[in-house]
Design a protein around this motif. Structure first.
Motif, PDB file in Angstrom:
ATOM      1  N   ARG A 197       5.340  -7.494  -0.270  1.00  0.00           N
ATOM      2  CA  ARG A 197       6.127  -8.157  -1.319  1.00  0.00           C
ATOM      3  C   ARG A 197       7.491  -8.458  -0.729  1.00  0.00           C
ATOM      4  O   ARG A 197       8.154  -7.591  -0.161  1.00  0.00           O
ATOM      5  N   ASN A 217      -1.769  -1.115   6.809  1.00  0.00           N
ATOM      6  CA  ASN A 217      -2.153  -2.159   5.864  1.00  0.00           C
ATOM      7  C   ASN A 217      -1.912  -3.516   6.520  1.00  0.00           C
ATOM      8  O   ASN A 217      -0.895  -3.724   7.177  1.00  0.00           O
ATOM      9  N   ILE A 234      -0.753  -7.217   6.769  1.00  0.00           N
ATOM     10  CA  ILE A 234       0.224  -8.084   6.110  1.00  0.00           C
ATOM     11  C   ILE A 234       0.083  -9.470   6.725  1.00  0.00           C
ATOM     12  O   ILE A 234       0.031  -9.610   7.946  1.00  0.00           O
ATOM     13  N   GLU A 235       0.016 -10.479   5.855  1.00  0.00           N
ATOM     14  CA  GLU A 235      -0.105 -11.855   6.341  1.00  0.00           C
ATOM     15  C   GLU A 235       1.082 -12.684   5.844  1.00  0.00           C
ATOM     16  O   GLU A 235       1.395 -12.698   4.661  1.00  0.00           O
ATOM     17  N   LYS A 282      -0.729 -12.442  11.188  1.00  0.00           N
ATOM     18  CA  LYS A 282      -1.280 -11.210  10.630  1.00  0.00           C
ATOM     19  C   LYS A 282      -0.804 -10.040  11.469  1.00  0.00           C
ATOM     20  O   LYS A 282      -0.880 -10.057  12.691  1.00  0.00           O
ATOM     21  N   LYS A 342       1.567 -13.985   2.185  1.00  0.00           N
ATOM     22  CA  LYS A 342       0.273 -14.294   1.570  1.00  0.00           C
ATOM     23  C   LYS A 342      -0.417 -13.045   1.038  1.00  0.00           C
ATOM     24  O   LYS A 342      -1.034 -13.084  -0.011  1.00  0.00           O
ATOM     25  N   GLU A 343      -0.368 -11.952   1.794  1.00  0.00           N
ATOM     26  CA  GLU A 343      -1.019 -10.727   1.326  1.00  0.00           C
ATOM     27  C   GLU A 343      -0.455  -9.496   2.022  1.00  0.00           C
ATOM     28  O   GLU A 343       0.115  -9.578   3.098  1.00  0.00           O
ATOM     29  N   GLY A 344      -0.575  -8.355   1.348  1.00  0.00           N
ATOM     30  CA  GLY A 344      -0.230  -7.068   1.936  1.00  0.00           C
ATOM     31  C   GLY A 344       1.209  -6.634   1.787  1.00  0.00           C
ATOM     32  O   GLY A 344       1.542  -5.500   2.106  1.00  0.00           O
ATOM     33  N   SER A 398      -0.279 -18.926  10.526  1.00  0.00           N
ATOM     34  CA  SER A 398      -0.483 -17.659   9.837  1.00  0.00           C
ATOM     35  C   SER A 398      -0.253 -16.530  10.837  1.00  0.00           C
ATOM     36  O   SER A 398      -0.735 -16.591  11.971  1.00  0.00           O
ATOM     37  N   LYS A 418       0.812  -1.209   0.000  1.00  0.00           N
ATOM     38  CA  LYS A 418       0.000   0.000   0.000  1.00  0.00           C
ATOM     39  C   LYS A 418       0.855   1.272   0.000  1.00  0.00           C
ATOM     40  O   LYS A 418       0.671   2.143  -0.845  1.00  0.00           O
TER      41      LYS A 418
END
Length: 140
Positions: free
Chosen positions: A67, A47, A49-50, A39, A63-65, A37, A9
């Motif tokens: 790079r 934002n 992030i997982e 988070k 997994k998300e949020g 997992s 983000k």
């Protein structure tokens, strides 16, 4: 954080080793090993992030949020000895002349490295007395 990442983000860099209050949850299993997992929120933009464990490859996966930063190193740049690759090893086993040629190169390289090691040992012998070295630095 187990590795360097960038938030998707706000593009902020989050360094390896930064501690977060993460929500930990078991999301599955790989054979008998649980997949966890984590988070957490980006410190600057909140934002989510997982990051998940991946027991199959023994690593963490974003997994998300965010790079993951891809870091590559060469053995030469790092100053370490590079191990033989499988192709080189197969060539040495299959061709006796190739093995003989490389053996000579290896001897020359070993001689060079042993001289470098001897120089480093000579340098480090002068630094064995850490107390006097520290005292010298403090007196300056």
């Amino acid at each position: 954080m187990p590795f360097n990442v960038w938030c998707l983000k706000c593009e902020r860099h989050i360094a390896k080793g930064v501690r977060f209050n993460a929500e930990k949850k078991a999301v599955g299993s790989y054979y008998s090993t649980k997949i966890w997992s984590f988070k957490m929120r980006c410190p600057s933009c909140s934002n989510e992030i997982e990051v998940q464990t991946d027991p199959k490859i023994t690593d963490y996966v974003v997994k998300e949020g965010a790079r993951k930063k891809v870091e590559t190193y060469s053995a030469e740049d790092a100053g370490v000895i590079e191990l033989q690759d499988p192709e080189e090893k197969a060539k040495r086993e299959a061709d006796p002349f190739y093995k003989l040629e490389r053996k000579e190169e290896d001897k020359v390289e070993a001689d060079t490295k042993s001289r470098e090691i001897a120089i480093l040992r000579k340098i480090s012998e002068g630094r064995k007395d850490t107390y006097s070295m520290s005292k010298l630095m403090r007196d300056r």
